[in-house]
Design a protein around this motif. Structure first.
Motif, PDB file in Angstrom:
ATOM      1  N   LYS A 187       0.837  -1.199   0.000  1.00 44.97           N
ATOM      2  CA  LYS A 187       0.000   0.000   0.000  1.00 44.97           C
ATOM      3  C   LYS A 187       0.873   1.251   0.000  1.00 44.97           C
ATOM      4  O   LYS A 187       0.613   2.204  -0.743  1.00 44.97           O
ATOM      5  N   ALA A 188       1.914   1.259   0.822  1.00 42.54           N
ATOM      6  CA  ALA A 188       2.830   2.410   0.866  1.00 42.54           C
ATOM      7  C   ALA A 188       3.510   2.600  -0.487  1.00 42.54           C
ATOM      8  O   ALA A 188       3.616   3.728  -0.982  1.00 42.54           O
ATOM      9  N   ILE A 189       3.951   1.507  -1.095  1.00 43.44           N
ATOM     10  CA  ILE A 189       4.596   1.587  -2.412  1.00 43.44           C
ATOM     11  C   ILE A 189       3.628   2.174  -3.434  1.00 43.44           C
ATOM     12  O   ILE A 189       3.988   3.055  -4.218  1.00 43.44           O
ATOM     13  N   SER A 190       2.402   1.711  -3.401  1.00 41.74           N
ATOM     14  CA  SER A 190       1.375   2.203  -4.322  1.00 41.74           C
ATOM     15  C   SER A 190       1.100   3.688  -4.098  1.00 41.74           C
ATOM     16  O   SER A 190       0.984   4.460  -5.055  1.00 41.74           O
ATOM     17  N   GLN A 191       1.007   4.095  -2.832  1.00 39.72           N
ATOM     18  CA  GLN A 191       0.719   5.494  -2.513  1.00 39.72           C
ATOM     19  C   GLN A 191       1.869   6.416  -2.907  1.00 39.72           C
ATOM     20  O   GLN A 191       1.654   7.574  -3.260  1.00 39.72           O
ATOM     21  N   VAL A 192       3.095   5.902  -2.847  1.00 40.73           N
ATOM     22  CA  VAL A 192       4.253   6.679  -3.291  1.00 40.73           C
ATOM     23  C   VAL A 192       4.264   6.754  -4.817  1.00 40.73           C
ATOM     24  O   VAL A 192       4.787   7.691  -5.405  1.00 40.73           O
ATOM     25  N   GLY A 193       3.632   5.760  -5.455  1.00 37.84           N
ATOM     26  CA  GLY A 193       3.610   5.700  -6.914  1.00 37.84           C
ATOM     27  C   GLY A 193       4.880   5.100  -7.480  1.00 37.84           C
ATOM     28  O   GLY A 193       5.306   5.424  -8.585  1.00 37.84           O
ATOM     29  N   SER A 194       5.474   4.212  -6.724  1.00 40.27           N
ATOM     30  CA  SER A 194       6.772   3.651  -7.088  1.00 40.27           C
ATOM     31  C   SER A 194       6.655   2.427  -7.995  1.00 40.27           C
ATOM     32  O   SER A 194       5.773   1.592  -7.822  1.00 40.27           O
ATOM     33  N   THR A 195       7.578   2.356  -8.930  1.00 43.14           N
ATOM     34  CA  THR A 195       7.736   1.156  -9.765  1.00 43.14           C
ATOM     35  C   THR A 195       9.172   0.638  -9.648  1.00 43.14           C
ATOM     36  O   THR A 195       9.605  -0.185 -10.445  1.00 43.14           O
ATOM     37  N   ALA A 196       9.909   1.150  -8.654  1.00 45.87           N
ATOM     38  CA  ALA A 196      11.310   0.783  -8.468  1.00 45.87           C
ATOM     39  C   ALA A 196      11.451  -0.693  -8.120  1.00 45.87           C
ATOM     40  O   ALA A 196      10.559  -1.295  -7.521  1.00 45.87           O
TER      41      ALA A 196
END
Length: 184
Positions: A57-66
């Protein structure tokens, strides 16, 4: 690399090692016939699976694809090999698991602090990590008790004092109380 890119990469590393922790817990459950330890591992495993969703969820909210770093992927592979291999004793494997929990806790705390220092939107985006960080810290306390038991059995061939579980439980209760106060 930009600050945000570094943060995104660390989030990917965090996710990778959350999966490693889940895998380790499953392997350790299979390696023990102690019902108390198995019960504690089951609780950690359930929490770790829930926490993986919080990390995602945090990754999604940051908008990360790393993606996680190559060195992190190699480290994860090495941990898997150690947990599958016969070079480490059961105590050593539990010790490695506790060390990974510590690493995961500190990485989560640092990510949160970095997000705070960059901007308010990133801080809000990584907010789900607070729960993960506190639960990982509580898991460390549980694993400390497990290490006492497994280590005493392995090194001395004797059962440890059963009062130890009570002190571990007290430590966890105190930690949960502090977490509850901090979040309110």
């Amino acid at each position: 690399m930009t600050d945000k890119t570094n943060l995104e990469t660390k989030l990917a590393d965090l996710k990778l090692f959350q999966n490693v922790l889940i895998d380790c817990a499953q392997k350790l459950m299979a390696a023990t016939d102690d019902s108390t330890i198995r019960e504690r591992l089951e609780k950690i495993l359930k929490s770790d699976r829930d926490n993986l969703s919080s990390i995602e969820k945090a990754i999604s909210q940051v908008g990360s694809t790393a993606e996680s770093r190559d060195i992190t992927q190699k480290h994860a592979e090495k941990v898997g090999q150690m947990m599958d291999g016969s070079e480490l004793t059961t105590y050593d494997k539990f010790f490695q698991f506790e060390l990974l929990k510590h690493q995961q806790t500190m990485t989560g705390l640092v990510i949160h602090k970095v997000a705070q220092s960059l901007d308010d939107e990133l801080q809000d985006a990584v907010e789900p990590l607070n729960k993960v960080n506190f639960e990982n810290r509580a898991h460390q306390e549980v694993l400390k008790g497990v290490l006492y038991f497994v280590g005493t059995r392995e090194l001395a061939g004797q059962e440890p004092d059963m009062g130890l579980w009570a002190s571990v439980e007290q430590g966890i209760a105190a930690l949960k109380g502090a977490v509850g106060s901090a979040t309110n």
